[in-house]
Each structure stands twice: as C-alpha cells, then as structure tokens.
Motif scaffolding. Structure first.
Motif, mmCIF file in Angstrom:
data_model
loop_
_atom_site.group_PDB
_atom_site.id
_atom_site.type_symbol
_atom_site.label_atom_id
_atom_site.label_comp_id
_atom_site.label_asym_id
_atom_site.label_seq_id
_atom_site.Cartn_x
_atom_site.Cartn_y
_atom_site.Cartn_z
ATOM 1 N N ARG A 214 0.833 -1.212 0.000
ATOM 2 C CA ARG A 214 0.000 0.000 0.000
ATOM 3 C C ARG A 214 0.860 1.252 0.000
ATOM 4 O O ARG A 214 0.529 2.219 -0.687
ATOM 5 C CB ARG A 214 -0.921 -0.004 1.228
ATOM 6 C CG ARG A 214 -2.148 -0.834 1.065
ATOM 7 C CD ARG A 214 -3.190 -0.514 2.126
ATOM 8 N NE ARG A 214 -2.681 -0.611 3.473
ATOM 9 C CZ ARG A 214 -2.801 -1.675 4.260
ATOM 10 N NH1 ARG A 214 -3.436 -2.736 3.822
ATOM 11 N NH2 ARG A 214 -2.312 -1.681 5.488
ATOM 12 N N SER A 215 1.927 1.254 0.755
ATOM 13 C CA SER A 215 2.771 2.454 0.802
ATOM 14 C C SER A 215 3.474 2.686 -0.530
ATOM 15 O O SER A 215 3.690 3.818 -0.925
ATOM 16 C CB SER A 215 3.775 2.366 1.943
ATOM 17 O OG SER A 215 4.754 1.396 1.679
ATOM 18 N N ARG A 216 3.824 1.612 -1.234
ATOM 19 C CA ARG A 216 4.453 1.780 -2.553
ATOM 20 C C ARG A 216 3.466 2.339 -3.566
ATOM 21 O O ARG A 216 3.827 3.150 -4.406
ATOM 22 C CB ARG A 216 4.997 0.442 -3.048
ATOM 23 C CG ARG A 216 6.321 0.063 -2.408
ATOM 24 C CD ARG A 216 6.862 -1.181 -3.042
ATOM 25 N NE ARG A 216 6.093 -2.317 -2.558
ATOM 26 C CZ ARG A 216 6.583 -3.361 -1.929
ATOM 27 N NH1 ARG A 216 7.875 -3.453 -1.751
ATOM 28 N NH2 ARG A 216 5.836 -4.322 -1.498
ATOM 29 N N ARG A 217 2.209 1.890 -3.472
ATOM 30 C CA ARG A 217 1.195 2.406 -4.409
ATOM 31 C C ARG A 217 0.861 3.857 -4.129
ATOM 32 O O ARG A 217 0.504 4.610 -5.031
ATOM 33 C CB ARG A 217 -0.089 1.595 -4.318
ATOM 34 C CG ARG A 217 -0.009 0.283 -5.041
ATOM 35 C CD ARG A 217 -1.333 -0.375 -5.013
ATOM 36 N NE ARG A 217 -1.631 -0.647 -3.602
ATOM 37 C CZ ARG A 217 -2.541 -1.498 -3.169
ATOM 38 N NH1 ARG A 217 -3.277 -2.128 -4.020
ATOM 39 N NH2 ARG A 217 -2.723 -1.695 -1.898
ATOM 40 N N ALA A 218 0.981 4.294 -2.875
ATOM 41 C CA ALA A 218 0.637 5.664 -2.498
ATOM 42 C C ALA A 218 1.685 6.671 -2.957
ATOM 43 O O ALA A 218 1.430 7.865 -2.971
ATOM 44 C CB ALA A 218 0.459 5.744 -0.987
ATOM 45 N N ARG A 219 2.830 6.233 -3.337
ATOM 46 C CA ARG A 219 3.898 7.152 -3.751
ATOM 47 C C ARG A 219 3.644 7.733 -5.064
ATOM 48 O O ARG A 219 3.288 7.765 -5.988
ATOM 49 C CB ARG A 219 5.248 6.432 -3.770
ATOM 50 C CG ARG A 219 5.689 6.056 -2.405
ATOM 51 C CD ARG A 219 6.991 5.345 -2.484
ATOM 52 N NE ARG A 219 7.305 4.799 -1.162
ATOM 53 C CZ ARG A 219 8.333 4.053 -0.904
ATOM 54 N NH1 ARG A 219 9.155 3.740 -1.855
ATOM 55 N NH2 ARG A 219 8.559 3.616 0.288
#
Length: 84
Positions: A79-84
C-alpha cells in the motif's frame, strides 16, 4: 494451551521474530517449564513431534501469529508503494 507469563511471551516473541539474532539459545535458557520447550522447538524444529499436545498447540499458535504478521507487513508495504 500452555500458559505463559508476560516475560515468557516477550522472550519467546524475541526468539521467534528475530530468528537470525545471536543469543537465542541463551534466551531460551532463561525460560522454564513449557515455555522453555516452546523455545526449544523454535531452535530445533525436529523436537516438535516429541512435545506434548499443549506445547505443540502453543508452537502452532506462535507460527500462525508470525505468518499473519509477515503477511500484514507485506500488505502495508504494498500500500505504501502504491501511495507514492
């Protein structure tokens, strides 16, 4: 299931989560009774079949807990990678 004190749970969690950290054997030596047997299984999985049902149930519970934590960590990272 094996009853563990907060200290025993903490030591076992350290042994299980940080499997590559030196000193795991010494940490298991701090434990007594069934808690020590649970720790010994994580140091030497071949001992699993020798243990009582209560100890095996506790080991299975810790393994499930560890797997769930790893799975949730991967989801958080994704999720954190997609939010970047």
């Amino acid at each position: 299931m094996v009853e563990l004190t907060p200290h025993e749970s903490s030591v076992l969690t350290r042994i299980i989560v940080y499997s590559r950290v030196p000193g795991r054997e010494k940490a298991v030596e701090e434990l007594s009774g069934d808690a020590r047997k649970v720790g010994e299984v994580f140091l030497d999985p071949s001992k699993y079949s020798e243990m009582t049902d209560d100890v095996r149930e506790a080991v299975d519970h810790f393994r499930l807990w560890l797997e769930n934590n790893r799975r949730l960590r991967e989801k958080r990272l994704a999720r954190s990678r997609r939010a970047r």
